[in-house]
Write a protein that holds these residues in place. Structure first.
Motif, PDB file in Angstrom:
ATOM      1  N   LEU A 119       0.832  -1.210   0.000  1.00 38.02           N
ATOM      2  CA  LEU A 119       0.000   0.000   0.000  1.00 38.02           C
ATOM      3  C   LEU A 119       0.866   1.258   0.000  1.00 38.02           C
ATOM      4  O   LEU A 119       0.568   2.240  -0.682  1.00 38.02           O
ATOM      5  CB  LEU A 119      -0.912   0.022   1.233  1.00 38.02           C
ATOM      6  CG  LEU A 119      -2.088  -0.949   1.242  1.00 38.02           C
ATOM      7  CD1 LEU A 119      -2.794  -0.895   2.594  1.00 38.02           C
ATOM      8  CD2 LEU A 119      -3.070  -0.627   0.126  1.00 38.02           C
ATOM      9  N   LEU A 145      -6.003  13.946  -8.521  1.00 38.17           N
ATOM     10  CA  LEU A 145      -7.074  13.046  -8.980  1.00 38.17           C
ATOM     11  C   LEU A 145      -6.605  12.175 -10.142  1.00 38.17           C
ATOM     12  O   LEU A 145      -6.896  10.976 -10.186  1.00 38.17           O
ATOM     13  CB  LEU A 145      -8.302  13.852  -9.391  1.00 38.17           C
ATOM     14  CG  LEU A 145      -9.209  14.263  -8.245  1.00 38.17           C
ATOM     15  CD1 LEU A 145     -10.167  15.352  -8.672  1.00 38.17           C
ATOM     16  CD2 LEU A 145      -9.969  13.055  -7.698  1.00 38.17           C
ATOM     17  N   GLU A 148      -4.252   9.531  -8.695  1.00 39.76           N
ATOM     18  CA  GLU A 148      -4.978   8.497  -7.939  1.00 39.76           C
ATOM     19  C   GLU A 148      -5.750   7.581  -8.888  1.00 39.76           C
ATOM     20  O   GLU A 148      -5.782   6.367  -8.713  1.00 39.76           O
ATOM     21  CB  GLU A 148      -5.959   9.143  -6.943  1.00 39.76           C
ATOM     22  CG  GLU A 148      -5.295   9.863  -5.779  1.00 39.76           C
ATOM     23  CD  GLU A 148      -4.884   8.923  -4.651  1.00 39.76           C
ATOM     24  OE1 GLU A 148      -5.360   7.785  -4.624  1.00 39.76           O
ATOM     25  OE2 GLU A 148      -4.070   9.346  -3.820  1.00 39.76           O
ATOM     26  N   ALA A 152      -5.149   3.585  -9.442  1.00 39.35           N
ATOM     27  CA  ALA A 152      -6.280   2.656  -9.309  1.00 39.35           C
ATOM     28  C   ALA A 152      -6.382   1.753 -10.538  1.00 39.35           C
ATOM     29  O   ALA A 152      -6.579   0.539 -10.415  1.00 39.35           O
ATOM     30  CB  ALA A 152      -7.582   3.436  -9.105  1.00 39.35           C
ATOM     31  N   ILE A 156      -5.876  -2.360 -10.527  1.00 37.01           N
ATOM     32  CA  ILE A 156      -6.941  -3.256 -10.969  1.00 37.01           C
ATOM     33  C   ILE A 156      -6.517  -4.067 -12.192  1.00 37.01           C
ATOM     34  O   ILE A 156      -6.754  -5.272 -12.265  1.00 37.01           O
ATOM     35  CB  ILE A 156      -8.234  -2.444 -11.196  1.00 37.01           C
ATOM     36  CG1 ILE A 156      -8.788  -2.059  -9.815  1.00 37.01           C
ATOM     37  CG2 ILE A 156      -9.257  -3.231 -12.009  1.00 37.01           C
ATOM     38  CD1 ILE A 156      -9.718  -0.888  -9.826  1.00 37.01           C
ATOM     39  N   GLU A 180     -12.964   1.411 -18.789  1.00 35.22           N
ATOM     40  CA  GLU A 180     -13.982   1.223 -17.760  1.00 35.22           C
ATOM     41  C   GLU A 180     -14.041   2.415 -16.809  1.00 35.22           C
ATOM     42  O   GLU A 180     -15.125   2.832 -16.398  1.00 35.22           O
ATOM     43  CB  GLU A 180     -13.712  -0.057 -16.962  1.00 35.22           C
ATOM     44  CG  GLU A 180     -14.206  -1.297 -17.686  1.00 35.22           C
ATOM     45  CD  GLU A 180     -13.767  -2.574 -17.013  1.00 35.22           C
ATOM     46  OE1 GLU A 180     -14.089  -3.649 -17.525  1.00 35.22           O
ATOM     47  OE2 GLU A 180     -13.079  -2.488 -15.971  1.00 35.22           O
ATOM     48  N   VAL A 184     -17.271   4.557 -16.098  1.00 38.68           N
ATOM     49  CA  VAL A 184     -17.799   4.714 -14.738  1.00 38.68           C
ATOM     50  C   VAL A 184     -18.016   6.192 -14.401  1.00 38.68           C
ATOM     51  O   VAL A 184     -19.005   6.561 -13.786  1.00 38.68           O
ATOM     52  CB  VAL A 184     -16.828   4.080 -13.708  1.00 38.68           C
ATOM     53  CG1 VAL A 184     -17.073   4.624 -12.313  1.00 38.68           C
ATOM     54  CG2 VAL A 184     -16.985   2.573 -13.700  1.00 38.68           C
TER      55      VAL A 184
ATOM     56  N   ALA B 123      -7.708   1.703   2.274  1.00 40.73           N
ATOM     57  CA  ALA B 123      -7.772   0.496   1.444  1.00 40.73           C
ATOM     58  C   ALA B 123      -8.938  -0.381   1.889  1.00 40.73           C
ATOM     59  O   ALA B 123      -9.634  -0.982   1.059  1.00 40.73           O
ATOM     60  CB  ALA B 123      -6.452  -0.270   1.526  1.00 40.73           C
ATOM     61  N   THR B 142     -15.713  -2.962 -12.617  1.00 37.40           N
ATOM     62  CA  THR B 142     -16.383  -1.663 -12.499  1.00 37.40           C
ATOM     63  C   THR B 142     -16.563  -1.298 -11.030  1.00 37.40           C
ATOM     64  O   THR B 142     -16.346  -0.149 -10.631  1.00 37.40           O
ATOM     65  CB  THR B 142     -17.757  -1.696 -13.206  1.00 37.40           C
ATOM     66  OG1 THR B 142     -17.545  -2.019 -14.575  1.00 37.40           O
ATOM     67  CG2 THR B 142     -18.455  -0.355 -13.113  1.00 37.40           C
ATOM     68  N   SER B 144     -14.690  -2.253  -8.497  1.00 38.77           N
ATOM     69  CA  SER B 144     -13.390  -1.877  -7.934  1.00 38.77           C
ATOM     70  C   SER B 144     -12.988  -0.477  -8.376  1.00 38.77           C
ATOM     71  O   SER B 144     -12.502   0.322  -7.574  1.00 38.77           O
ATOM     72  CB  SER B 144     -12.308  -2.868  -8.371  1.00 38.77           C
ATOM     73  OG  SER B 144     -12.608  -4.150  -7.894  1.00 38.77           O
ATOM     74  N   LEU B 145     -13.191  -0.178  -9.659  1.00 42.47           N
ATOM     75  CA  LEU B 145     -12.808   1.147 -10.165  1.00 42.47           C
ATOM     76  C   LEU B 145     -13.650   2.253  -9.542  1.00 42.47           C
ATOM     77  O   LEU B 145     -13.127   3.300  -9.161  1.00 42.47           O
ATOM     78  CB  LEU B 145     -12.933   1.188 -11.684  1.00 42.47           C
ATOM     79  CG  LEU B 145     -11.742   0.611 -12.443  1.00 42.47           C
ATOM     80  CD1 LEU B 145     -12.101   0.351 -13.894  1.00 42.47           C
ATOM     81  CD2 LEU B 145     -10.532   1.540 -12.349  1.00 42.47           C
ATOM     82  N   ALA B 146     -14.954   2.040  -9.442  1.00 42.07           N
ATOM     83  CA  ALA B 146     -15.827   3.054  -8.841  1.00 42.07           C
ATOM     84  C   ALA B 146     -15.452   3.270  -7.375  1.00 42.07           C
ATOM     85  O   ALA B 146     -15.432   4.407  -6.890  1.00 42.07           O
ATOM     86  CB  ALA B 146     -17.286   2.627  -8.968  1.00 42.07           C
ATOM     87  N   GLU B 148     -12.445   2.671  -5.921  1.00 39.32           N
ATOM     88  CA  GLU B 148     -11.138   3.344  -5.845  1.00 39.32           C
ATOM     89  C   GLU B 148     -11.282   4.822  -6.196  1.00 39.32           C
ATOM     90  O   GLU B 148     -10.681   5.690  -5.559  1.00 39.32           O
ATOM     91  CB  GLU B 148     -10.133   2.692  -6.815  1.00 39.32           C
ATOM     92  CG  GLU B 148      -9.707   1.293  -6.432  1.00 39.32           C
ATOM     93  CD  GLU B 148      -8.584   1.276  -5.398  1.00 39.32           C
ATOM     94  OE1 GLU B 148      -7.938   2.314  -5.193  1.00 39.32           O
ATOM     95  OE2 GLU B 148      -8.372   0.218  -4.789  1.00 39.32           O
ATOM     96  N   ALA B 149     -12.070   5.110  -7.216  1.00 36.86           N
ATOM     97  CA  ALA B 149     -12.270   6.508  -7.616  1.00 36.86           C
ATOM     98  C   ALA B 149     -12.960   7.277  -6.492  1.00 36.86           C
ATOM     99  O   ALA B 149     -12.594   8.413  -6.179  1.00 36.86           O
ATOM    100  CB  ALA B 149     -13.096   6.575  -8.900  1.00 36.86           C
ATOM    101  N   ALA B 152     -10.524   7.983  -3.726  1.00 41.59           N
ATOM    102  CA  ALA B 152      -9.602   9.045  -4.161  1.00 41.59           C
ATOM    103  C   ALA B 152     -10.264  10.414  -3.999  1.00 41.59           C
ATOM    104  O   ALA B 152      -9.645  11.372  -3.509  1.00 41.59           O
ATOM    105  CB  ALA B 152      -9.172   8.815  -5.606  1.00 41.59           C
ATOM    106  N   VAL B 153     -11.519  10.517  -4.384  1.00 39.65           N
ATOM    107  CA  VAL B 153     -12.254  11.777  -4.242  1.00 39.65           C
ATOM    108  C   VAL B 153     -12.370  12.139  -2.754  1.00 39.65           C
ATOM    109  O   VAL B 153     -12.146  13.289  -2.366  1.00 39.65           O
ATOM    110  CB  VAL B 153     -13.654  11.676  -4.885  1.00 39.65           C
ATOM    111  CG1 VAL B 153     -14.564  12.807  -4.423  1.00 39.65           C
ATOM    112  CG2 VAL B 153     -13.525  11.682  -6.412  1.00 39.65           C
TER     113      VAL B 153
END
Lengths: 188, 188
Positions: A119, A145, A148, A152, A156, A180, A184, B123, B142, B144-146, B148-149, B152-153
């Motif tokens: 991590l 952003l 990050e 990510a 993935i 993706e 998203v 995490a 999708t 996982s990406l959403a 992680e995003a 990050a936000v």
């Protein structure tokens, strides 16, 4: 200093990963790694500070590759496209390392301290990427952003790449994950 | 068991943060925290396992809030909109906690072990969010990406919120960071 050993570093890494898989990371000693590689402990310590470093020596190389690709990108490119260049450079670095990466992941996932270290590696990569974007004139929060989001995508795509039965390249999976991410964040 | 102490938990947290700021996290003892709060060590240990937990007790609450908001979102919503509901729920939780959050951040940033713990917290939040999205039927990568995003936000909006001189609310900064994320990923 002993005679020159062809690819001592690679042999030590291979021996270490075999032993970590066979008897566990905690139970493996540097002496055993050196013996398995047919080398001395002294040679081990010329290449790695300790047994953990065998697993994280690639992190510096990865970060340097990312930063170089982002630094060299055309000035006109959008931040995420610039980050994508770093991702594809990383994908190329891993081309012949899938077996190593799979074994390494299994060791990391089995040990809490190593998961933390992983991590930290990714957080450091994100910070370095954001810094590099800022030096290119990207605004503070956009840089963070984009960095990050890029890390990510890397995480993935990498996880998918080393999954059992996966046959696509890391570059292909990176492209898919980037698409993706765009899907998203554009939906809704 | 001693008499009931009104808001002993809050007083202990306040005393701990003051002391961590004044004399350093490493140098502060549980005895000193209890004394500053006008309570006993015994009372401290009824509320917190150790001095580190004072800093991370909110993590469970945060994760639960995120997961509840995501679980309760309408089934028709796009994954990132669902994650945004979690972000706004979190922003609400922090409304009256800016001073605590600022002090806490200063302590965390000054100690490597606490920084690692903070990374693990984020995490874990990301993994919980991804799991919750998958249970809603969102596809593996999708989700996982959403997640992680979204994390990050959260991280970036939070850092901006506790920066000196910032007067906007965490909810406003969350909205701004979400918009920036969409802009970053749609360009190019």
């Amino acid at each position: 200093m002993g005679r020159w050993e062809p690819d001592a570093r690679g042999r030590l890494a291979k021996a270490a990963l075999e032993l970590y898989g066979e008897r566990g990371y905690e139970q493996t000693t540097v002496a055993e790694i050196a013996k398995r590689a047919g080398l001395t402990e002294r040679t081990f310590f010329r290449h790695y500070a300790d047994k953990r470093e065998v697993l994280f020596a690639g992190a510096v190389e990865l970060e340097n590759l990312f930063v170089a690709a982002v630094t060299d990108a055309p000035g006109s490119e959008a931040p995420l496209d610039v980050v994508a260049r770093g991702l594809y450079a990383a994908a190329e670095m891993f081309t012949d390392r899938r077996e190593f990466a799979c074994r390494r992941q299994a060791v990391i996932m089995g040990n809490a301290e190593l998961r933390e270290r992983e991590l930290i590696k990714l957080a450091s990569l994100s910070a370095a990427l954001a810094d590099t974007l800022r030096r290119r004139g990207v605004a503070e929060s956009t840089a963070s952003l984009a960095a990050e989001a890029g890390v990510a995508v890397f995480k993935i795509a990498f996880e998918r790449w080393i999954a059992a039965g996966e046959e696509r390249t890391l570059a292909e999976l990176t492209r898919e994950s980037l698409d993706e991410l765009r899907a998203v964040t554009s939906a809704g």
